[in-house]
Write an enzyme that holds these catalytic residues in place. Structure first.
Site, short mmCIF file in Angstrom:
data_model
loop_
_atom_site.label_atom_id
_atom_site.label_comp_id
_atom_site.label_asym_id
_atom_site.label_seq_id
_atom_site.Cartn_x
_atom_site.Cartn_y
_atom_site.Cartn_z
N HIS A 23 0.60 -1.21 0.06
CA HIS A 23 0.00 -0.01 -0.05
C HIS A 23 1.06 0.96 -0.16
CE1 HIS A 23 -4.04 -1.98 1.70
NE2 HIS A 23 -3.80 -2.03 0.35
N GLU A 81 -8.22 -5.37 -6.36
CA GLU A 81 -6.81 -4.43 -6.02
C GLU A 81 -5.76 -5.12 -6.89
OE1 GLU A 81 -6.56 -3.83 -1.71
OE2 GLU A 81 -5.08 -2.02 -2.05
N ASP A 83 -2.71 -6.16 -6.52
CA ASP A 83 -2.02 -7.06 -6.01
C ASP A 83 -2.84 -8.58 -6.46
OD1 ASP A 83 -3.87 -6.22 -3.98
OD2 ASP A 83 -2.93 -7.15 -2.44
N ASP A 166 -8.57 -11.52 0.67
CA ASP A 166 -7.79 -10.76 1.67
C ASP A 166 -8.10 -11.20 3.28
OD1 ASP A 166 -5.87 -9.07 0.14
OD2 ASP A 166 -7.70 -7.44 -0.22
N TYR A 194 -2.00 -7.72 10.18
CA TYR A 194 -2.92 -7.46 9.07
C TYR A 194 -4.09 -7.18 9.60
CZ TYR A 194 -4.56 -8.97 4.34
OH TYR A 194 -5.13 -8.80 3.29
N HIS A 227 -3.35 -13.89 0.78
CA HIS A 227 -1.96 -13.37 1.18
C HIS A 227 -1.55 -14.36 2.12
CE1 HIS A 227 -1.60 -9.61 -0.85
NE2 HIS A 227 -2.90 -9.25 -0.29
FE1 FEO Z 1 -7.02 -5.74 -1.06
FE2 FEO Z 1 -4.66 -7.94 -1.21
O1 FEO Z 1 -5.48 -6.61 -1.84
#
Ligand code: FEO
Length: 395
Positions: A23, A81, A83, A166, A194, A227
């Site tokens: 970010h 997003e 990523d 996410d 996170y 992730h």
């Molecule tokens: Fe909200 Fe891992 O992007």
């Protein structure tokens, strides 16, 4: 490189051991990260999410070599997003007619970022499903505001895998991919960091969404986020953690945050920390100079705390920019049900404590009356008042 997850489900993402920030510069990466994408090879071949643009070429080439791009029948974009969508334009240049299942908000996100390319979007809502053969189907669950309006999860029947994007993720590189092969201490720390830094502002949505997922009654054998680790051993443990974290989470901890010009405010910070420990030996106390400590680590400690004490000297009729930006960050994360106190030194005008109290109140903290405001450097009487300030924070 394809790696088996369960049955005909494989991981096809990118483990990024070298990532240091996310970010922009707003999230520090201490233990690597990953962008997890998944492949389901039933009668239909399904790709769930892609990877960030810098790794997109490698990602598309791997898919081309391992399965052949023409084999992909369905693409699911759980979230737009970059990523997770960064490799999509390159992939769609190769297979432009392939249907992309996503929310209506994700169409806005993807077209906003990559233009109107005539992609074959199939917009879905919670409960919609698609048959992928061999008796299995994908069921879509909107995950609005976890953590974007377009966020979605996809559930695979038969194998009982929830691809949660996410939600339930961590910025954590795990060579073994699964929670049961990862360093547990680091994993827990990164999962909490996170949540605190990305999901906490949306805790009310988290609570409602967990209830909704429970009410669907779907058996969950694996939670595969976008992730970090894949939750294979006791996958519902992270769901339980989210329920706790979303409910005004706090531990028996007080965190002292300050910056200082000539060590006076630093002396008060350490006096407050000492007073908390003397009064309540079982309470965890942490002290951070916010001009030196990592801001995301500080936010995680604030998340864990029942109270904070924040200090700044007065400079130019205001507070130091390091403290100002820290309190601003605290406000944006919308912490709930935490107390706060203010302190600081001054040489002439001395507004810092008043400003801090206003900012902390505005940030949603219950600010106690007790404060320490000291001209030049704290005297014995002022340092002794740390005791009453600490009592107010602990009561
Ligand atoms: Fe909200 Fe891992 O992007």
């Amino acid at each position: 490189m394809k790696r088996e997850i369960k049955g005909n489900v494989s991981w096809v993402g990118y483990v990024d051991w070298e990532l240091q920030k996310f970010h922009g510069d707003d999230y520090s990466i201490m233990n690597g990260s990953s962008q997890n994408a998944y492949l389901i090879e039933e009668e239909k071949t399904v790709l769930i999410d892609t990877v960030w643009t810098p790794h997109g070429n490698e990602f598309v080439n791997n898919l081309r070599e391992e399965i052949g791009l023409d084999k992909i029948d369905v693409i699911v974009m759980n979230h737009g997003e970059a990523d997770h969508s960064g490799a999509l334009p390159e992939l769609m240049r190769e297979i432009p007619d392939t249907p992309i299942y996503c929310t209506a908000n994700a169409v806005k996100s993807l077209e906003g970022q990559y233009g109107k390319n005539g992609w074959n979007f199939k917009t879905v809502k919670t409960g919609d499903s698609v048959d992928i053969g061999n008796g299995k189907k994908l069921i879509f669950v909107e995950m609005k505001m976890l953590h974007w309006p377009d966020s979605m999860a996809t559930y695979l029947t038969g194998d009982n895998v929830l691809f949660s994007n996410d939600a339930f993720g961590q910025h954590f590189a795990a060579g073994g991919l699964f929670n049961d092969t990862a360093d547990r201490c680091l994993l827990e720390k990164e999962a909490m960091k996170y949540y605190a830094n990305i999901l906490n502002p949306f805790s009310s949505f988290v609570t409602r969404k967990l209830d909704e997922i429970n009410s669907l009654g779907l058996p969950i054998d694996i939670i595969a986020p976008s992730h970090g680790v894949i939750w294979r051993e006791d996958p519902l443990s992270i769901v339980g953690k989210y329920a706790e974290w979303a409910d005004e989470y706090q531990e028996d901890q007080v965190t002292v945050i300050y910056d200082t010009m000539w060590e006076g405010t630093a002396a008060i910070a350490h006096e407050i920390a000492g007073a908390v420990s003397r009064i309540s030996p079982g309470t965890e106390v942490k002290v951070f100079n916010c001009s030196k400590a990592d801001k995301n680590e500080i936010m995680t400690e604030v998340f864990k705390s029942k109270a904070v004490a924040v200090g700044s000297p007065t400079v130019g009729n205001d507070i130091l920019t390091s403290v100002s930006s820290t309190v601003h960050f605290m406000k944006s994360l919308k912490f709930q049900n935490k107390k706060a106190a203010a302190f600081g030194c001054y040489g002439w005008s001395g507004e810092s404590v008043k400003i801090l109290k206003e900012k902390l109140t505005d940030a949603g903290f219950r600010v106690v009356d007790e404060s320490i405001r000291s001209m030049w450097k704290p005297n014995d009487e002022e340092l002794a008042s740390a005791e009453s300030l600490a009592k107010a924070l602990l009561s």
